[in-house]
Design a protein around this motif. Structure first.
Motif, mmCIF file in Angstrom:
data_model
loop_
_atom_site.group_PDB
_atom_site.id
_atom_site.type_symbol
_atom_site.label_atom_id
_atom_site.label_comp_id
_atom_site.label_asym_id
_atom_site.label_seq_id
_atom_site.Cartn_x
_atom_site.Cartn_y
_atom_site.Cartn_z
ATOM 1 N N PHE A 93 0.890 -1.162 0.000
ATOM 2 C CA PHE A 93 0.000 0.000 0.000
ATOM 3 C C PHE A 93 0.924 1.207 0.000
ATOM 4 C CE2 PHE A 93 -2.740 -3.081 2.395
ATOM 5 C CZ PHE A 93 -3.771 -3.163 1.467
ATOM 6 N N PRO B 134 0.706 -9.957 15.695
ATOM 7 C CA PRO B 134 0.259 -8.691 16.289
ATOM 8 C C PRO B 134 -0.617 -7.876 15.343
ATOM 9 C CG PRO B 134 2.630 -8.670 15.852
ATOM 10 C CD PRO B 134 2.162 -10.045 15.573
ATOM 11 N N ASN B 135 -1.290 -6.882 15.891
ATOM 12 C CA ASN B 135 -2.099 -5.971 15.078
ATOM 13 C C ASN B 135 -1.250 -5.375 13.974
ATOM 14 O OD1 ASN B 135 -3.462 -5.182 18.160
ATOM 15 N ND2 ASN B 135 -4.719 -5.964 16.524
ATOM 16 N N GLY B 136 -1.810 -5.355 12.788
ATOM 17 C CA GLY B 136 -1.102 -4.751 11.660
ATOM 18 C C GLY B 136 -0.075 -5.662 11.022
ATOM 19 N N ALA B 137 -0.029 -6.938 11.438
ATOM 20 C CA ALA B 137 0.978 -7.872 10.914
ATOM 21 C C ALA B 137 0.719 -8.262 9.456
ATOM 22 C CB ALA B 137 1.017 -9.136 11.779
ATOM 23 N N GLY B 138 -0.520 -8.036 8.998
ATOM 24 C CA GLY B 138 -0.828 -8.383 7.603
ATOM 25 C C GLY B 138 -1.725 -9.605 7.462
ATOM 26 N N LYS B 139 -2.371 -10.024 8.548
ATOM 27 C CA LYS B 139 -3.201 -11.238 8.530
ATOM 28 C C LYS B 139 -4.446 -11.056 7.646
ATOM 29 C CE LYS B 139 -3.748 -11.033 13.020
ATOM 30 N NZ LYS B 139 -3.033 -9.748 13.267
ATOM 31 N N THR B 140 -5.181 -9.982 7.919
ATOM 32 C CA THR B 140 -6.397 -9.748 7.132
ATOM 33 C C THR B 140 -6.050 -9.490 5.668
ATOM 34 O OG1 THR B 140 -7.619 -8.896 9.035
ATOM 35 C CG2 THR B 140 -8.396 -8.217 6.877
ATOM 36 N N THR B 141 -4.992 -8.739 5.446
ATOM 37 C CA THR B 141 -4.574 -8.484 4.063
ATOM 38 C C THR B 141 -4.238 -9.798 3.357
ATOM 39 O OG1 THR B 141 -3.724 -6.322 4.745
ATOM 40 C CG2 THR B 141 -2.968 -7.154 2.620
ATOM 41 N N ALA C 26 2.508 -4.373 3.317
ATOM 42 C CA ALA C 26 1.557 -4.935 4.283
ATOM 43 C C ALA C 26 1.696 -6.451 4.340
ATOM 44 C CB ALA C 26 0.127 -4.542 3.906
ATOM 45 N N LEU D 252 4.171 0.993 2.040
ATOM 46 C CA LEU D 252 4.084 -0.027 3.091
ATOM 47 C C LEU D 252 3.940 -1.435 2.504
ATOM 48 C CD1 LEU D 252 3.506 -0.723 6.206
ATOM 49 C CD2 LEU D 252 1.099 -0.636 5.520
ATOM 50 N N HIS E 80 -7.011 -13.851 17.604
ATOM 51 C CA HIS E 80 -6.153 -13.309 18.665
ATOM 52 C C HIS E 80 -6.342 -14.046 19.987
ATOM 53 C CE1 HIS E 80 -4.229 -9.849 16.835
ATOM 54 N NE2 HIS E 80 -5.368 -9.482 16.284
ATOM 55 N N GLU F 32 -11.190 -13.538 12.536
ATOM 56 C CA GLU F 32 -11.554 -13.156 13.914
ATOM 57 C C GLU F 32 -13.030 -13.334 14.221
ATOM 58 O OE1 GLU F 32 -9.746 -9.903 15.907
ATOM 59 O OE2 GLU F 32 -8.399 -9.531 14.231
ATOM 60 N N GLN G 248 -14.635 -10.262 9.461
ATOM 61 C CA GLN G 248 -14.313 -9.776 10.805
ATOM 62 C C GLN G 248 -15.510 -8.966 11.337
ATOM 63 O OE1 GLN G 248 -10.524 -7.848 10.683
ATOM 64 N NE2 GLN G 248 -10.302 -7.711 12.893
HETATM 65 N N1 ATP Z 1 -6.498 -0.622 2.320
HETATM 66 C C1 ATP Z 1 -5.376 -0.292 2.965
HETATM 67 N N2 ATP Z 1 -4.684 0.820 2.625
HETATM 68 C C2 ATP Z 1 -3.527 1.148 3.266
HETATM 69 N N3 ATP Z 1 -2.975 0.426 4.254
HETATM 70 C C3 ATP Z 1 -3.623 -0.688 4.632
HETATM 71 C C4 ATP Z 1 -4.847 -1.107 4.019
HETATM 72 N N4 ATP Z 1 -5.256 -2.265 4.613
HETATM 73 C C5 ATP Z 1 -4.342 -2.543 5.548
HETATM 74 N N5 ATP Z 1 -3.354 -1.606 5.565
HETATM 75 C C6 ATP Z 1 -2.178 -1.622 6.434
HETATM 76 O O1 ATP Z 1 -1.505 -2.853 6.206
HETATM 77 C C7 ATP Z 1 -0.990 -3.384 7.416
HETATM 78 C C8 ATP Z 1 -1.558 -4.767 7.661
HETATM 79 O O2 ATP Z 1 -2.929 -4.649 7.968
HETATM 80 P P1 ATP Z 1 -3.876 -5.890 8.257
HETATM 81 O O3 ATP Z 1 -5.247 -5.363 8.390
HETATM 82 O O4 ATP Z 1 -3.643 -6.940 7.244
HETATM 83 O O5 ATP Z 1 -3.335 -6.380 9.665
HETATM 84 P P2 ATP Z 1 -3.878 -7.522 10.638
HETATM 85 O O6 ATP Z 1 -2.733 -8.431 10.895
HETATM 86 O O7 ATP Z 1 -5.130 -8.099 10.111
HETATM 87 O O8 ATP Z 1 -4.166 -6.687 11.963
HETATM 88 P P3 ATP Z 1 -5.336 -6.843 13.089
HETATM 89 O O9 ATP Z 1 -4.866 -7.926 14.012
HETATM 90 O O10 ATP Z 1 -5.319 -5.508 13.762
HETATM 91 O O11 ATP Z 1 -6.634 -7.145 12.403
HETATM 92 C C9 ATP Z 1 -1.335 -2.369 8.494
HETATM 93 O O12 ATP Z 1 -0.236 -1.525 8.672
HETATM 94 C C10 ATP Z 1 -2.514 -1.636 7.912
HETATM 95 O O13 ATP Z 1 -2.593 -0.315 8.421
#
Ligand code: ATP
Ligand code: MG
Length: 266
Positions: free
Chosen positions: A14, A38-45, A19, A17, A197, A165, A86
């Motif tokens: 992104f 951890p939060n923001g690790a990239g799991k949902t992405t 992700a 970044l 989590h 989640e 989620q």
């Molecule tokens: N559409 C987007 N545009 C820009 N940055 C994004 C976008 N989606 C996610 N990110 C960033 O990518 C990184 C990974 O996000 P992601 O949602 O995959 O994390 P996660 O592991 O699912 O976290 P959580 O446990 O908080 O759900 C984060 O830094 C997030 O801010």
């Protein structure tokens, strides 16, 4: 055991970044596979790249050896990738059964009404929502909504079900129900990939665990092994002086809901 789902070199940027950065894993048929970190690790992405909600910057996704990388989310769903979100978003003014029926019809284009109804009723049964079938979706409790979300995804007849989640916000007793629910989905022959989590849920459910940190795979293995890994402890579970995210009550109840949970458990 045979591999059903393969992610190979998945990356998503992104802007500046990374992700998700060169993530690869294989999931076996009938497995329950967890993605933690951890939060923001990239799991949902990562899950979004697998389900086709996001287009990867690099990498590929295959299901039963079939390359899905250029397919849309809907096409991937038809190919057998089911998805529960989620944030649960049912059609509020439709009944539970109608919501699940939409899943059945969406999952298999051209399916007959009778077959869709059979599939919907089976999904209701597996998820323990038959008794809610005629209720409007907007009247449901959070746990009931989660059951509906899984029923709806299950009605699309997935080979692999992706869950993001689904236990978030549940009370401990509800989280235990949710564990049983995911097991019964697997017992239907559906392979499950889930993000979670709540560590006791991961411990109880996951055959294997993929740990992510800063968009990368930190390690992968059995729960008992990865949770002993010093890198995982430092990145996610916390050192001795930190509160680890392993307490069901703390992790399953959102901040401010602990009073409710205590009342409920009493
Ligand atoms: N559409 C987007 N545009 C820009 N940055 C994004 C976008 N989606 C996610 N990110 C960033 O990518 C990184 C990974 O996000 P992601 O949602 O995959 O994390 P996660 O592991 O699912 O976290 P959580 O446990 O908080 O759900 C984060 O830094 C997030 O801010
Ligand atoms: Mg997430």
């Amino acid at each position: 055991m045979s591999v059903v789902l393969t992610a190979k070199g998945l990356s998503k940027r992104f802007g500046g970044l990374a992700a998700v950065d060169d993530v690869s894993f294989e999931v076996e048929q009938g497995e329950i596979f967890a993605i933690i970190g951890p939060n923001g690790a990239g799991k949902t992405t990562t899950l979004n790249l697998v389900s086709g909600l996001l287009v990867p910057t690099a990498g590929s996704v295959t299901l039963h050896g079939r390359d899905l990388t250029t397919l849309t989310a809907a096409e991937r769903c038809h190919a057998g990738l089911g998805r529960a979100f989620q944030v649960v978003q049912p059609f509020p003014e439709m009944t539970v059964r109608e919501n699940v029926l939409v899943g059945a019809m969406f999952g298999t284009p051209g399916i007959s009404r009778a077959d869709a109804e059979r599939r919907a009723d089976h999904a209701l049964e597996v998820t323990g929502t038959t008794n809610l079938a005629e209720r409007d979706a907007e009247e449901l409790t959070l746990m009931e909504e989660k059951r509906l979300e899984i029923a709806r995804a299950l009605a699309t007849a997935p080979t692999v079900l992706l869950l993001d989640e689904v236990m978030a916000g549940l009370r401990p007793a509800e989280a235990r129900d949710a564990v049983r629910l995911v097991r019964s989905v697997r017992d239907e022959g559906v392979t499950v990939v889930f993000i979670e989590h709540v560590m006791p849920v991961v411990r109880d459910l996951a055959d294997r665990v993929l740990v992510m940190d800063y968009g990368k795979v930190l390690t992968e293995g059995r729960y008992a092994d990865v949770t002993k890994d010093q890198r995982v402890i430092e990145a996610y579970l916390g050192r001795d002086d930190d509160a680890p995210p392993t307490d069901v009550a703390a992790a399953a109840a959102p901040a401010g809901a602990s009073g409710d949970a205590a009342e409920d458990e009493a």
